[in-house]
Write a protein that holds these residues in place. Structure first.
Motif, PDB file in Angstrom:
ATOM      1  N   LYS A   1       0.816  -1.224   0.000  1.00 51.09           N
ATOM      2  CA  LYS A   1       0.000   0.000   0.000  1.00 51.09           C
ATOM      3  C   LYS A   1       0.849   1.273   0.000  1.00 51.09           C
ATOM      4  O   LYS A   1       0.339   2.369  -0.241  1.00 51.09           O
ATOM      5  CB  LYS A   1      -0.966   0.001   1.198  1.00 51.09           C
TER       6      LYS A   1
ATOM      7  N   ARG B   1       0.433  -0.560  -9.445  1.00 49.48           N
ATOM      8  CA  ARG B   1      -0.719  -1.466  -9.521  1.00 49.48           C
ATOM      9  C   ARG B   1      -0.463  -2.468 -10.628  1.00 49.48           C
ATOM     10  O   ARG B   1       0.208  -2.140 -11.609  1.00 49.48           O
ATOM     11  CB  ARG B   1      -1.990  -0.694  -9.872  1.00 49.48           C
ATOM     12  N   LEU B   2      -1.011  -3.630 -10.486  1.00 41.70           N
ATOM     13  CA  LEU B   2      -0.881  -4.614 -11.552  1.00 41.70           C
ATOM     14  C   LEU B   2      -1.800  -4.169 -12.681  1.00 41.70           C
ATOM     15  O   LEU B   2      -3.028  -4.299 -12.567  1.00 41.70           O
ATOM     16  CB  LEU B   2      -1.288  -5.988 -11.017  1.00 41.70           C
TER      17      LEU B   2
ATOM     18  N   GLY C   1      -3.993  -3.930 -15.930  1.00 39.60           N
ATOM     19  CA  GLY C   1      -4.768  -4.978 -16.596  1.00 39.60           C
ATOM     20  C   GLY C   1      -5.495  -5.875 -15.607  1.00 39.60           C
ATOM     21  O   GLY C   1      -6.106  -6.857 -16.000  1.00 39.60           O
ATOM     22  N   PHE C   2      -5.422  -5.494 -14.323  1.00 34.10           N
ATOM     23  CA  PHE C   2      -6.150  -6.254 -13.301  1.00 34.10           C
ATOM     24  C   PHE C   2      -7.147  -5.352 -12.607  1.00 34.10           C
ATOM     25  O   PHE C   2      -6.860  -4.197 -12.330  1.00 34.10           O
ATOM     26  CB  PHE C   2      -5.186  -6.821 -12.248  1.00 34.10           C
TER      27      PHE C   2
ATOM     28  N   ARG D   1     -14.029  -1.861 -12.292  1.00 26.86           N
ATOM     29  CA  ARG D   1     -15.071  -1.253 -11.465  1.00 26.86           C
ATOM     30  C   ARG D   1     -16.320  -2.129 -11.393  1.00 26.86           C
ATOM     31  O   ARG D   1     -16.966  -2.218 -10.354  1.00 26.86           O
ATOM     32  CB  ARG D   1     -15.404   0.144 -12.023  1.00 26.86           C
TER      33      ARG D   1
ATOM     34  N   TYR E   1      -4.700 -11.486  -1.570  1.00 27.09           N
ATOM     35  CA  TYR E   1      -4.972 -10.062  -1.786  1.00 27.09           C
ATOM     36  C   TYR E   1      -5.901  -9.875  -2.990  1.00 27.09           C
ATOM     37  O   TYR E   1      -6.901  -9.165  -2.920  1.00 27.09           O
ATOM     38  CB  TYR E   1      -3.641  -9.329  -2.019  1.00 27.09           C
TER      39      TYR E   1
HETATM   40  N1  ACO Z   1      -3.396  -3.893  -8.525  1.00 29.99           N
HETATM   41  C1  ACO Z   1      -3.348  -3.885  -7.170  1.00 29.99           C
HETATM   42  N2  ACO Z   1      -4.376  -3.531  -6.369  1.00 29.99           N
HETATM   43  C2  ACO Z   1      -5.507  -3.156  -6.964  1.00 29.99           C
HETATM   44  C3  ACO Z   1      -5.637  -3.127  -8.372  1.00 29.99           C
HETATM   45  C4  ACO Z   1      -4.526  -3.511  -9.156  1.00 29.99           C
HETATM   46  N3  ACO Z   1      -4.614  -3.508 -10.495  1.00 29.99           N
HETATM   47  N4  ACO Z   1      -6.887  -2.708  -8.709  1.00 29.99           N
HETATM   48  C5  ACO Z   1      -7.507  -2.467  -7.553  1.00 29.99           C
HETATM   49  N5  ACO Z   1      -6.688  -2.740  -6.492  1.00 29.99           N
HETATM   50  C6  ACO Z   1      -7.029  -2.678  -5.059  1.00 29.99           C
HETATM   51  C7  ACO Z   1      -7.089  -1.232  -4.588  1.00 29.99           C
HETATM   52  O1  ACO Z   1      -5.829  -0.810  -4.081  1.00 29.99           O
HETATM   53  C8  ACO Z   1      -8.148  -1.334  -3.509  1.00 29.99           C
HETATM   54  O2  ACO Z   1      -7.548  -1.925  -2.376  1.00 29.99           O
HETATM   55  P1  ACO Z   1      -8.033  -1.534  -0.876  1.00 29.99           P
HETATM   56  O3  ACO Z   1      -9.437  -2.026  -0.777  1.00 29.99           O
HETATM   57  O4  ACO Z   1      -7.072  -2.234   0.020  1.00 29.99           O
HETATM   58  O5  ACO Z   1      -7.929  -0.042  -0.790  1.00 29.99           O
HETATM   59  C9  ACO Z   1      -9.145  -2.345  -4.069  1.00 29.99           C
HETATM   60  O6  ACO Z   1      -8.366  -3.178  -4.922  1.00 29.99           O
HETATM   61  C10 ACO Z   1     -10.298  -1.721  -4.856  1.00 29.99           C
HETATM   62  O7  ACO Z   1      -9.743  -0.900  -5.892  1.00 29.99           O
HETATM   63  P2  ACO Z   1     -10.351   0.497  -6.376  1.00 29.99           P
HETATM   64  O8  ACO Z   1      -9.267   1.319  -6.981  1.00 29.99           O
HETATM   65  O9  ACO Z   1     -11.138   1.112  -5.248  1.00 29.99           O
HETATM   66  O10 ACO Z   1     -11.386   0.016  -7.458  1.00 29.99           O
HETATM   67  P3  ACO Z   1     -12.007   0.924  -8.601  1.00 29.99           P
HETATM   68  O11 ACO Z   1     -13.261   0.270  -8.989  1.00 29.99           O
HETATM   69  O12 ACO Z   1     -12.065   2.350  -8.180  1.00 29.99           O
HETATM   70  O13 ACO Z   1     -10.913   0.845  -9.777  1.00 29.99           O
HETATM   71  C11 ACO Z   1      -9.710   0.109 -11.647  1.00 29.99           C
HETATM   72  C12 ACO Z   1     -11.001  -0.014 -10.836  1.00 29.99           C
HETATM   73  C13 ACO Z   1      -9.424   1.586 -11.969  1.00 29.99           C
HETATM   74  C14 ACO Z   1      -9.866  -0.643 -12.960  1.00 29.99           C
HETATM   75  C15 ACO Z   1      -8.541  -0.491 -10.819  1.00 29.99           C
HETATM   76  O14 ACO Z   1      -8.785  -1.856 -10.581  1.00 29.99           O
HETATM   77  C16 ACO Z   1      -7.180  -0.310 -11.498  1.00 29.99           C
HETATM   78  O15 ACO Z   1      -6.543   0.727 -11.317  1.00 29.99           O
HETATM   79  N6  ACO Z   1      -6.705  -1.312 -12.302  1.00 29.99           N
HETATM   80  C17 ACO Z   1      -5.476  -1.188 -13.035  1.00 29.99           C
HETATM   81  C18 ACO Z   1      -5.694  -0.342 -14.289  1.00 29.99           C
HETATM   82  C19 ACO Z   1      -6.489  -1.071 -15.345  1.00 29.99           C
HETATM   83  O16 ACO Z   1      -6.225  -2.217 -15.679  1.00 29.99           O
HETATM   84  N7  ACO Z   1      -7.464  -0.359 -15.931  1.00 29.99           N
HETATM   85  C20 ACO Z   1      -8.291  -0.890 -17.029  1.00 29.99           C
HETATM   86  C21 ACO Z   1      -9.698  -1.097 -16.578  1.00 29.99           C
HETATM   87  S1  ACO Z   1     -10.630  -1.858 -17.850  1.00 29.99           S
HETATM   88  C22 ACO Z   1     -10.958  -0.621 -18.920  1.00 29.99           C
HETATM   89  O17 ACO Z   1     -11.110   0.507 -18.580  1.00 29.99           O
HETATM   90  C23 ACO Z   1     -11.079  -0.968 -20.260  1.00 29.99           C
END
Ligand code: ACO
Length: 401
Positions: free
Chosen positions: A269, A274-275, A277-278, A281, A326
Motif C-alpha cells: 500500500k 498497480r498490476l 490490466g487487473f 469497477r 490479496y
Molecule cells: N493492482 C493492485 N491492487 C488493486 C488493483 C490492481 N490492479 N486494482 C484495484 N486494487 C485494489 C485497490 O488498491 C483497492 O484496495 P483496498 O481495498 O485495500 O484499498 C481495491 O483493490 C479496490 O480498488 P479500487 O481502486 O477502489 O477500485 P475501482 O473500482 O475504483 O478501480 C480500476 C477499478 C481503476 C480498474 C482499478 O482496478 C485499477 O486501477 N486497475 C489497473 C488499471 C487497469 O487495468 N485499468 C483498465 C480497466 S478496464 C478498462 O477501462 C477498459
C-alpha cells in the motif's frame, strides 16, 4: 457507500457518490453487463456469440440501430460508409504539424475534433437522417485517422483506402500496406483485429462513454463528443491500461522475469504500483472479454508462429494473482486490456497505438450511446456538489495582502 448531505445555503439534499460507484446516469437499451456473473451482452446477444460469429461492421450496426442487419441493410450501410471515406487533404497539414513523438491518442483526439471544421454540417442532428449522415461519416473517416496516426508513428507515407475491401480489411490495408508493394490480404491478422474490435465495441457507462454522453448532452456535435471520449479513454486507469500493461510486462521481462517481485509491489500500500490490466469497477468476476482475448492471443501467436516470452510472463502473473489472497479478496481478475496488447504487438502495432485500437473498437459504442441519449431527449448532464470551501470573505487589495 453513498453519503446524503444537505446543500449549504440552499434547500434540498444531494447524494455524494465519488466515482459514481452506485449512481446510474441514464436508462439504456444497448449493453447489459452483470459484473458478479461475468456476463456481457450487446442488445441481448452474448459477447461470446458475437465475437465468434459476427463481424465488426454488423456489430456496429447492431449497437447503433438496435438490430442485426440483414444482407441488404448491411450492404447499404457499408456503401454509405464507403461514400464518405474521403478525408480533406488539408487535414494532412494538421497531421504534419505534430512531431513524430506525439502520442497517437492526442493526434487522434485533435484530428477528430478538427474534422468538424471540414464537415460543418456534421453538427446538424436535427433529424434522424442528419444523424445517420454524421454517423456514417465518422465511421468512414475515423479509420483513416487511425491509419494516419499509425503510419506517422512508423514513419511511413500515408496510404489510401480501397473501396473493394471489407471494412476491417480496408483498415488493415490502410494501417499496414508497405510502400511500393501490393497489399496482400492477411486473414489471420484481419480476423484477429475484427474480434478485438468487437470485444471493445461497447461497455455501457464507462468513463469515456459517460464523457461522450455528457458532452453530447450540451448538444455539442457528434465529432466533438467523440473527441472528448478519446481523451477520457487515454488515461491509464481506462483504455490507456493496454499500453501500460505491455510496458509493465516488458519491464518485468527486462528485470529478469521475477513476477513475484511485482506481485509484492502491487500489494504494497506504500507503493503506487498497480498490476495493470487487473481489476475492474464493475466485473467482480472474470471479465468475459479477457477470457476470449486470452484464447485468441494463444491462437494468433500460434498461427503466426510467434513465441513471445511476454505471453508467458502474463500467464504467470495471472496464475499467481488468481491464487493470491490479496487479489482473491478484492475480486481482482484480468480485464480486457491484460492480453489485448500481446495480440496487437504480434500484429506489428506500436505500443503507443494500442489505446487508439481500443478507440477504433469503441467508436460504434460511443456513437450508439450518443444517439440513444439524443433520441431520448436527455437533459444536459450537470451533477451537483457539496461546497466545502470558505464562507464569504472581505476582498483585500494586492498591496495589502
Ligand atoms: N493492482 C493492485 N491492487 C488493486 C488493483 C490492481 N490492479 N486494482 C484495484 N486494487 C485494489 C485497490 O488498491 C483497492 O484496495 P483496498 O481495498 O485495500 O484499498 C481495491 O483493490 C479496490 O480498488 P479500487 O481502486 O477502489 O477500485 P475501482 O473500482 O475504483 O478501480 C480500476 C477499478 C481503476 C480498474 C482499478 O482496478 C485499477 O486501477 N486497475 C489497473 C488499471 C487497469 O487495468 N485499468 C483498465 C480497466 S478496464 C478498462 O477501462 C477498459
Amino acid at each position: 457507500a453513498i453519503d446524503i448531505k444537505t446543500l449549504r445555503g440552499t434547500s434540498g439534499i444531494v447524494t455524494i457518490d465519488p466515482g459514481y460507484k452506485n449512481t446510474g446516469s441514464c436508462e439504456s437499451a444497448i449493453t447489459f453487463l452483470d459484473g458478479e456473473k461475468g456476463i456481457l451482452r450487446y442488445r441481448g446477444y452474448s459477447i461470446e456469440d458475437l465475437a465468434e460469429k459476427a463481424d465488426f461492421l454488423e456489430v456496429a450496426y447492431l449497437l447503433i440501430f438496435g438490430e442485426l442487419p440483414n444482407k441488404e441493410q448491411l450492404a447499404t450501410f457499408h456503401n454509405d460508409i464507403k461514400e464518405e471515406s474521403h478525408v480533406d487533404e488539408e487535414m494532412k497539414k494538421i497531421l504534419d504539424g505534430f512531431p513524430k513523438s506525439a502520442h497517437p491518442m492526442g493526434v487522434l483526439s485533435s484530428l477528430t475534433s478538427a474534422l468538424v471544421a471540414f464537415n460543418p454540417t456534421s453538427v446538424d442532428v436535427s433529424s434522424e437522417a442528419a444523424m445517420y449522415h454524421s454517423i456514417v461519416r465518422i465511421l468512414a473517416k475515423f479509420p483513416v485517422l487511425v491509419a494516419w496516426a499509425q503510419r506517422k508513428k512508423k514513419g511511413l507515407p500515408l496510404d489510401y483506402g480501397d473501396d473493394t475491401l471489407g471494412y476491417v480489411e480496408n483498415i488493415h490495408k490502410m494501417m499496414f500496406k508497405k510502400p511500393n508493394q501490393e497489399y496482400k490480404k492477411d486473414t489471420i491478422a484481419i480476423d484477429a483485429l475484427d474480434k478485438l474490435l468487437i470485444l471493445h465495441a461497447d461497455h455501457e457507462q464507462n468513463c469515456s462513454t459517460s464523457t461522450v454522453r455528457i458532452v453530447g448532452s450540451s448538444h455539442a456535435g457528434l465529432f466533438a463528443s467523440l473527441s472528448a471520449g478519446i481523451s477520457a479513454l487515454w488515461g491509464p486507469l481506462h483504455g490507456g491500461a493496454n499500453q501500460a500493461v505491455l510496458e509493465m510486462l516488458e519491464a518485468i521481462q527486462e528485470d529478469g522475469g521475477d513476477t513475484k517481485k511485482y506481485m509484492a509491489k502491487a500489494k504494497d500500500k506504500n507503493d503506487p504500483f498497480r498490476l495493470m490490466g487487473f481489476g475492474h469497477r464493475v466485473y467482480k468476476n472474470f471479465d468475459p472479454r479477457a477470457r476470449i482475448i486470452k484464447k485468441s492471443a494463444d491462437e494468433v501467436l500460434g498461427n503466426l508462429g510467434i513465441e513471445d516470452p511476454i505471453l508467458d510472463i502474463a500467464k504467470g502473473l495471472e496464475k499467481e494473482a488468481l491464487e493470491d489472497e490479496y487479489f482473491v479478496k478484492r475480486k481482482l481478475y484480468p480485464n480486457v486490456d491484460f492480453y489485448s496488447g500481446i495480440i496487437y504487438r504480434a500484429l506489428g502495432i506500436p505500443t503507443e497505438m494500442f489505446t487508439v485500437m481500443f478507440a477504433l473498437g469503441r467508436l460504434p459504442g460511443w456513437i450508439a450511446q450518443w444517439r440513444e441519449m439524443r433520441l431520448r431527449g436527455e437533459p444536459i448532464g450537470r451533477p451537483r456538489q457539496i461546497y466545502i470551501g470558505e464562507n464569504l470573505r472581505p476582498f483585500v487589495k494586492v498591496d495589502k495582502r
